[in-house]
Motif scaffolding. Structure first.
Motif, mmCIF file in Angstrom:
data_model
loop_
_atom_site.group_PDB
_atom_site.id
_atom_site.type_symbol
_atom_site.label_atom_id
_atom_site.label_comp_id
_atom_site.label_asym_id
_atom_site.label_seq_id
_atom_site.Cartn_x
_atom_site.Cartn_y
_atom_site.Cartn_z
ATOM 1 N N SER A 1 2.053 -5.458 0.873
ATOM 2 C CA SER A 1 0.773 -5.516 1.130
ATOM 3 C C SER A 1 0.180 -3.496 0.665
ATOM 4 O O SER A 1 -0.876 -3.031 0.585
ATOM 5 C CB SER A 1 0.283 -6.259 1.989
ATOM 6 O OG SER A 1 0.353 -7.070 1.269
ATOM 7 N N ILE B 1 6.015 -9.606 1.587
ATOM 8 C CA ILE B 1 4.472 -10.089 1.960
ATOM 9 C C ILE B 1 3.921 -8.443 1.974
ATOM 10 O O ILE B 1 3.201 -8.027 1.893
ATOM 11 C CB ILE B 1 3.905 -10.790 2.712
ATOM 12 C CG1 ILE B 1 4.770 -11.864 2.025
ATOM 13 C CG2 ILE B 1 2.895 -10.931 2.739
ATOM 14 C CD1 ILE B 1 4.037 -13.531 2.784
ATOM 15 N N ILE C 1 -6.706 -5.790 2.397
ATOM 16 C CA ILE C 1 -5.518 -5.707 3.111
ATOM 17 C C ILE C 1 -5.252 -4.716 3.995
ATOM 18 O O ILE C 1 -4.531 -4.899 5.463
ATOM 19 C CB ILE C 1 -4.975 -4.942 2.144
ATOM 20 C CG1 ILE C 1 -4.733 -5.543 0.472
ATOM 21 C CG2 ILE C 1 -3.276 -4.884 2.653
ATOM 22 C CD1 ILE C 1 -4.229 -4.805 -0.746
ATOM 23 N N PHE D 1 -5.801 -10.746 1.178
ATOM 24 C CA PHE D 1 -5.485 -10.404 -0.102
ATOM 25 C C PHE D 1 -5.733 -11.630 -1.611
ATOM 26 O O PHE D 1 -6.600 -11.214 -2.379
ATOM 27 C CB PHE D 1 -3.682 -10.009 -0.609
ATOM 28 C CG PHE D 1 -3.872 -10.115 -1.667
ATOM 29 C CD1 PHE D 1 -3.983 -8.129 -2.227
ATOM 30 C CD2 PHE D 1 -2.668 -10.891 -2.566
ATOM 31 C CE1 PHE D 1 -3.553 -8.454 -4.215
ATOM 32 C CE2 PHE D 1 -2.778 -10.445 -4.553
ATOM 33 C CZ PHE D 1 -3.476 -9.101 -4.546
ATOM 34 N N VAL E 1 -2.313 -10.964 6.005
ATOM 35 C CA VAL E 1 -2.440 -9.929 5.291
ATOM 36 C C VAL E 1 -2.504 -10.836 3.517
ATOM 37 O O VAL E 1 -3.157 -10.164 2.775
ATOM 38 C CB VAL E 1 -1.536 -8.191 4.834
ATOM 39 C CG1 VAL E 1 -1.639 -7.928 6.497
ATOM 40 C CG2 VAL E 1 0.117 -9.348 5.035
ATOM 41 N N GLY E 2 -1.603 -11.924 3.725
ATOM 42 C CA GLY E 2 -1.864 -12.538 2.618
ATOM 43 C C GLY E 2 -2.882 -13.451 2.207
ATOM 44 O O GLY E 2 -3.377 -13.728 0.864
ATOM 45 N N GLU F 1 -9.951 -5.182 -1.979
ATOM 46 C CA GLU F 1 -8.914 -5.492 -2.612
ATOM 47 C C GLU F 1 -7.769 -4.863 -1.353
ATOM 48 O O GLU F 1 -7.792 -5.297 -0.209
ATOM 49 C CB GLU F 1 -7.667 -5.662 -3.161
ATOM 50 C CG GLU F 1 -7.661 -6.936 -4.469
ATOM 51 C CD GLU F 1 -7.760 -7.873 -3.568
ATOM 52 O OE1 GLU F 1 -6.582 -8.532 -2.669
ATOM 53 O OE2 GLU F 1 -8.726 -8.754 -3.825
ATOM 54 N N CYS F 2 -8.538 -3.945 -2.024
ATOM 55 C CA CYS F 2 -7.749 -2.366 -0.264
ATOM 56 C C CYS F 2 -8.349 -2.752 0.418
ATOM 57 O O CYS F 2 -8.010 -2.520 2.106
ATOM 58 C CB CYS F 2 -8.418 -1.134 -0.433
ATOM 59 S SG CYS F 2 -8.150 0.493 0.297
#
Length: 455
Positions: free
Chosen positions: A239, A235, A132, A170, A166-167, A128-129
């Motif tokens: 993030s 968003i 993003i 993620f 980014v959405g 996840e890191c």
């Protein structure tokens, strides 16, 4: 559990390479890698996962062929630049996650509940890191690469690209990561080797899931930006807040902390390479709409093929040598003849099989597209010859580069398991998109100018 897995578990885990023992400077290889795989057996085991992943790519290609007509793709063409970069996350994050967790499963690290929870949460937080951060960088690259040719900057488009990127990163990484964890734990429970099932499923679901989410995010933000302008900003801000939180969770686990510390350069560099492929796609689609349906197929097949070779080469090096020292009779700088024709070694046989699989795979998937009456291109004999030639050139270059790159990485002390696949899949995206554009331009120049090719 089969014998190779048992021997894998019995390795001396105190050895930093986890693959061989060293005593008085004498290298003692793990001889279990010297299997009696026949060429037929290798071909069957490789071909079936490729079919599974390939039909997922066909579905994603048909989706791209549809969404390219959506208003957001027409008015904000920079979204095309995001496509290869974000779809490349499948190879850089989800497929490497599947590979890491499969290794942990085969070594028995996931058998204890407390250790299982730490490894799973640590790896999910890690991807996840990474997702993003790469999503942010991909959107910045898309804005810059779209801004330079046009000479104008649109803040609304920039926010849309950043929020969509980014959405998508993620949501796709979270969804696919949970699916990978479920598949690997289920496989372990039923005594199935997860190496045989996890990576193909990641490949088959990754493109379709990511492209769907990107198209939906971008379309929603484009249609409702005037009425809800705070959504993209929210968003992006959310993030940014999640990055340190995910880093903290990833650092809590020893296995994910190592990748968090050292795994950034391959992912970021691969994203940059894929973004240039997206720039080529943006230009090519504006001229030939028929490219869209083939772009994901040629890139996906090339990436999957070279990933298999990279994985096998890395395994061979781990079992026959120590990091920083090539095994005997192995050279880093070789010519294409050595890669494909020199002898009947395992790596050469694998390269030959993978090259022979290119044409059957592409024929199956192009026939599927024809049967579904999708795309904008007529499947004439001259089209098929030019298209298959481009695909063969792409895979030939990728397999050769994979051999040289992995040998050099090993020689300089870089573990190819963590670094090779992102570079190779990104190079596959760049080569595939470029060669596909050249193929369509060649078809146009030689007279294949019907309404389908240039529609």
């Amino acid at each position: 559990m089969n014998a190779p897995l048992l021997q894998e578990e019995e390795r001396d885990l105190s050895n930093p390479n986890g693959s061989l023992l060293q005593n008085d400077d004498e290298i003692v290889p793990n001889t279990y890698y010297e299997s009696n795989e026949s060429i037929l057996s290798m071909a069957v085991q490789m071909f079936i996962p490729f079919l599974l992943a390939g039909f997922g790519m066909v579905a994603a290609s048909l989706l791209l062929d549809t969404v390219q007509h959506w208003t957001v793709y027409q008015d904000v063409s920079e979204v095309y630049i995001l496509v290869p970069a974000l779809l490349g996350l499948k190879g850089n994050l989800e497929m490497t996650l599947a590979s890491r967790l499969s290794t942990h499963a085969n070594l028995g690290h996931l058998d204890k509940k407390n250790e299982q929870l730490g490894i799973v949460l640590g790896n999910l937080a890690l991807i996840e890191c990474q997702a993003i951060v790469v999503g942010f960088l991909a959107s910045i690259a898309a804005v810059i690469l779209g801004w330079i040719p046009s000479g104008s900057f649109n803040i609304h488009h920039a926010l849309l690209l950043c929020a969509s990127s980014v959405g998508t990163s993620f949501a796709a990484s979270l969804l696919l990561g949970l699916v990978m964890v479920g598949i690997i734990l289920t496989s372990r429970y039923f005594r199935i080797n997860p190496d045989n099932v996890a990576t193909p499923i990641a490949a088959s679901l990754g493109d379709l899931t990511t492209l769907t989410l990107l198209s939906l995010f971008a379309s929603y933000l484009y249609k409702h930006y005037v009425s809800v302008p705070w959504v993209p900003v929210t968003i992006i801000a959310g993030s940014v807040f999640l990055i340190p939180l995910c880093c903290w969770f990833a650092c809590k686990n020893t296995y994910s902390k190592e990748v968090l510390d050292n795994g950034w350069p391959p992912i970021i560099n691969a994203m940059i390479i894929s973004s240039f492929g997206g720039l080529i796609l943006d230009y090519s689609v504006s001229m030939y709409k028929g490219i869209a349906v083939f772009q994901l197929i040629i890139n996906g097949i090339g990436g999957n093929i070279v990933s298999v070779q990279a994985s096998r080469l890395s395994t061979e090096l781990h079992t026959k040598g120590v990091l920083g020292c090539l095994p005997p009779n192995t050279k880093a700088c070789v010519g294409p003849y050595t890669t494909f024709c020199e002898n009947d070694s395992g790596r050469v046989n694998t390269a030959r099989i993978l090259m022979f699989m290119v044409i059957p795979c592409h024929l199956i998937f192009t026939y599927t597209i024809t049967y579904l009456k999708a795309g904008h291109t007529s499947f004439t004999p001259i089209f098929m010859i030019v298209y298959l030639t481009a695909a063969l050139i792409q895979v030939f270059i990728l397999l050769y580069v994979a051999h040289v790159m992995i040998m050099w990485m090993w020689y300089f002390g870089v573990n190819p398991d963590n670094s090779a696949i992102p570079y190779l899949t990104a190079l596959g995206d760049l080569l595939g998109t470029f060669l596909l554009g050249v193929a369509f331009q060649f078809l146009f120049l030689v007279g294949d100018q019907d309404s389908d090719v240039g529609d």
